[in-house]
Design a protein around this motif. Structure first.
Motif, PDB file in Angstrom:
ATOM      1  N   GLY A   1      12.799 -89.404 -26.278  1.00  0.00           N
ATOM      2  CA  GLY A   1      13.730 -88.668 -26.992  1.00  0.00           C
ATOM      3  C   GLY A   1      14.896 -87.896 -26.032  1.00  0.00           C
ATOM      4  N   THR A   2      14.491 -87.620 -24.967  1.00  0.00           N
ATOM      5  CA  THR A   2      15.382 -86.836 -23.967  1.00  0.00           C
ATOM      6  C   THR A   2      16.368 -87.806 -23.539  1.00  0.00           C
ATOM      7  N   LEU A   3      15.763 -89.031 -22.956  1.00  0.00           N
ATOM      8  CA  LEU A   3      16.565 -89.992 -22.436  1.00  0.00           C
ATOM      9  C   LEU A   3      17.621 -90.676 -23.113  1.00  0.00           C
ATOM     10  N   TYR A   4      17.282 -90.957 -24.230  1.00  0.00           N
ATOM     11  CA  TYR A   4      18.361 -91.701 -25.106  1.00  0.00           C
ATOM     12  C   TYR A   4      18.848 -90.741 -25.827  1.00  0.00           C
ATOM     13  N   GLY A   5      18.700 -89.574 -25.910  1.00  0.00           N
ATOM     14  CA  GLY A   5      19.652 -88.484 -26.619  1.00  0.00           C
ATOM     15  C   GLY A   5      20.859 -88.094 -25.614  1.00  0.00           C
ATOM     16  N   SER A   6      20.388 -88.114 -24.332  1.00  0.00           N
ATOM     17  CA  SER A   6      21.331 -87.938 -23.406  1.00  0.00           C
ATOM     18  C   SER A   6      22.281 -89.024 -22.996  1.00  0.00           C
ATOM     19  N   LEU A   7      21.715 -90.310 -22.881  1.00  0.00           N
ATOM     20  CA  LEU A   7      22.216 -91.430 -22.875  1.00  0.00           C
ATOM     21  C   LEU A   7      23.599 -91.591 -23.983  1.00  0.00           C
ATOM     22  N   GLY A   8      23.066 -91.349 -25.192  1.00  0.00           N
ATOM     23  CA  GLY A   8      24.081 -91.188 -26.237  1.00  0.00           C
ATOM     24  C   GLY A   8      25.375 -90.258 -26.021  1.00  0.00           C
TER      25      GLY A   8
ATOM     26  N   GLY B   1      13.756 -84.534 -30.492  1.00  0.00           N
ATOM     27  CA  GLY B   1      14.983 -85.349 -30.209  1.00  0.00           C
ATOM     28  C   GLY B   1      15.460 -85.560 -31.546  1.00  0.00           C
ATOM     29  N   ILE B   2      14.638 -85.911 -32.368  1.00  0.00           N
ATOM     30  CA  ILE B   2      15.103 -86.189 -33.802  1.00  0.00           C
ATOM     31  C   ILE B   2      15.711 -85.006 -34.610  1.00  0.00           C
ATOM     32  N   MET B   3      14.878 -83.925 -34.373  1.00  0.00           N
ATOM     33  CA  MET B   3      15.394 -82.711 -34.952  1.00  0.00           C
ATOM     34  C   MET B   3      16.751 -82.260 -34.102  1.00  0.00           C
ATOM     35  N   ARG B   4      16.897 -82.385 -32.772  1.00  0.00           N
ATOM     36  CA  ARG B   4      18.122 -82.032 -32.058  1.00  0.00           C
ATOM     37  C   ARG B   4      19.231 -82.982 -32.619  1.00  0.00           C
TER      38      ARG B   4
ATOM     39  N   LEU C   1       8.812 -93.749 -37.149  1.00  0.00           N
ATOM     40  CA  LEU C   1       9.291 -92.420 -36.747  1.00  0.00           C
ATOM     41  C   LEU C   1      10.699 -92.373 -36.371  1.00  0.00           C
ATOM     42  N   LEU C   2      11.233 -93.455 -35.657  1.00  0.00           N
ATOM     43  CA  LEU C   2      12.564 -93.512 -35.133  1.00  0.00           C
ATOM     44  C   LEU C   2      13.719 -93.708 -36.320  1.00  0.00           C
ATOM     45  N   ARG C   3      13.048 -93.940 -37.311  1.00  0.00           N
ATOM     46  CA  ARG C   3      13.982 -94.068 -38.665  1.00  0.00           C
ATOM     47  C   ARG C   3      14.485 -92.802 -39.167  1.00  0.00           C
ATOM     48  N   LEU C   4      13.697 -91.401 -38.494  1.00  0.00           N
ATOM     49  CA  LEU C   4      14.121 -90.173 -38.936  1.00  0.00           C
ATOM     50  C   LEU C   4      15.512 -89.816 -38.065  1.00  0.00           C
ATOM     51  N   TYR C   5      15.780 -90.558 -37.237  1.00  0.00           N
ATOM     52  CA  TYR C   5      17.086 -90.250 -36.466  1.00  0.00           C
ATOM     53  C   TYR C   5      18.265 -90.546 -37.397  1.00  0.00           C
ATOM     54  N   PRO C   6      19.523 -89.662 -37.027  1.00  0.00           N
ATOM     55  CA  PRO C   6      20.527 -90.175 -37.883  1.00  0.00           C
ATOM     56  C   PRO C   6      21.023 -91.570 -37.993  1.00  0.00           C
ATOM     57  N   ARG C   7      21.542 -92.168 -38.858  1.00  0.00           N
ATOM     58  CA  ARG C   7      21.510 -93.564 -38.768  1.00  0.00           C
ATOM     59  C   ARG C   7      22.233 -94.140 -37.747  1.00  0.00           C
ATOM     60  N   PRO C   8      23.545 -93.689 -37.346  1.00  0.00           N
ATOM     61  CA  PRO C   8      24.408 -94.425 -36.176  1.00  0.00           C
ATOM     62  C   PRO C   8      23.623 -94.327 -34.986  1.00  0.00           C
ATOM     63  N   PHE C   9      22.698 -93.313 -34.714  1.00  0.00           N
ATOM     64  CA  PHE C   9      21.742 -93.112 -33.505  1.00  0.00           C
ATOM     65  C   PHE C   9      20.635 -94.195 -33.548  1.00  0.00           C
ATOM     66  N   HIS C  10      20.083 -94.350 -34.731  1.00  0.00           N
ATOM     67  CA  HIS C  10      18.932 -95.226 -35.067  1.00  0.00           C
ATOM     68  C   HIS C  10      19.309 -96.791 -34.618  1.00  0.00           C
ATOM     69  N   GLU C  11      20.765 -96.949 -35.115  1.00  0.00           N
ATOM     70  CA  GLU C  11      21.142 -98.426 -35.082  1.00  0.00           C
ATOM     71  C   GLU C  11      21.293 -98.731 -33.572  1.00  0.00           C
ATOM     72  N   ARG C  12      21.816 -97.708 -33.097  1.00  0.00           N
ATOM     73  CA  ARG C  12      22.120 -97.987 -31.648  1.00  0.00           C
ATOM     74  C   ARG C  12      20.709 -97.905 -30.557  1.00  0.00           C
TER      75      ARG C  12
END
Lengths: 160, 119
Positions: free
Chosen positions: B47-54, A65-68, A17-28
């Motif tokens: 999702g909330t935590l790491y989005g905020s951390l980023g 979070g992924i959609m956001r 599921l996490l792979r659906l995040y934008p690539r830079p976000f997923h890598e980090r």
């Protein structure tokens, strides 16, 4: 009580599921997020609580979070905003012509003036936006730096 | 132009900054600390935590520290997060705002235990 095997299985699904995040976000954050998910699963196991409900809720929360993150990336791409504005401006021409009853003879219908229906506007909008997004694809994610994150929304509404 | 630390914080960011004040924590540690400090009222998902951390890292409020093993947990190496000077200032500014609000409420003699008594 959930076994290590069950937790491992959920973690694998979560990692997918996490792979659906934008690539830079997923890598980090991909690995730390999967790690945190595992920690939460273990916590549930130690409290003798079921994993299924927790997993479903966490998957739903992460999907939000992924959609956001994807929306943030998309909206912050100046190219996309530029093409949305260009599309709106181009579609305003026939709309104005219809409102002001201007136009040239329409050989198709034998009537004078511009007569566009909602489907005409939708089709033209999709075509213009599609052409625009194709021409700007390298700037909308894949071409961005692998190490950079989509920038935050602090300029719009405060931190994060 | 307003100073960056003057911008209001979202509740999630405020709680994360509070959790990181004085200690570095990894993601799960932050979650647990926030839960403890809010007496269980604030629970963040990953999702909330790491989005905020980023976003906080990008804003310079926190930074990634070392990757190390938490002795109280398993043997996986974890990324720890630390408050920066800017993060500390943003937290102080936000707490000042809260103090101002409380001062106004006190001045107006608002009840501290809710508004159920006819106000």
């Amino acid at each position: 009580m959930a076994s290590d095997r069950a937790i491992g299985r959920y973690r694998r699904w979560y990692a997918r599921l996490l792979r659906l995040y934008p690539r830079p976000f997923h890598e980090r954050f991909g690995e730390p997020m999967a790690q945190t998910f595992t920690d939460l699963c273990r916590e549930r196991r130690e409290a003798n609580e079921g994993l299924l409900g927790f997993a479903v809720a966490t998957f739903a929360e992460t999907t939000t979070g992924i959609m956001r993150e994807n929306m943030t990336l998309l909206m912050e791409s100046k190219a996309v905003i530029r093409w949305v504005l260009i599309t709106a401006a181009l579609l305003a021409i026939p709309l104005l012509a219809m409102v002001l009853n201007l136009g040239v003879p329409d050989p198709g219908s034998g009537t004078e003036g511009v007569h566009w229906g909602p489907m005409d506007f939708a089709t033209m909008g999709v075509l213009i936006l599609g052409a625009g997004s194709c021409s700007s694809t390298p700037q909308v994610g894949r071409g961005t730096s692998r190490t950079s994150l989509p920038s935050g929304s602090r300029s719009r509404r405060g931190w994060a | 132009m307003k100073n960056q630390t003057d911008a209001p914080l979202t509740p999630a960011v405020l709680h994360i900054l509070l959790a990181l004040f004085g200690e570095e924590l990894h993601g799960y540690g932050i979650m647990k600390q926030v839960e403890r400090e809010s007496h269980g009222k604030v629970k963040m998902g990953p999702g909330t935590l790491y989005g905020s951390l980023g976003r906080m890292m990008e804003a310079g409020l926190i930074r990634e520290g070392d990757r190390k093993v938490d002795p109280g947990m398993d043997d996986e190496r974890r990324i720890y997060y630390t408050l920066t000077g800017l993060g500390r200032k943003a937290l102080e500014a936000e707490l000042d705002r809260y103090r101002d609000v409380v001062a106004v409420a006190t001045e107006k003699r608002l009840p501290s235990n809710g508004f159920a008594d006819g106000i």
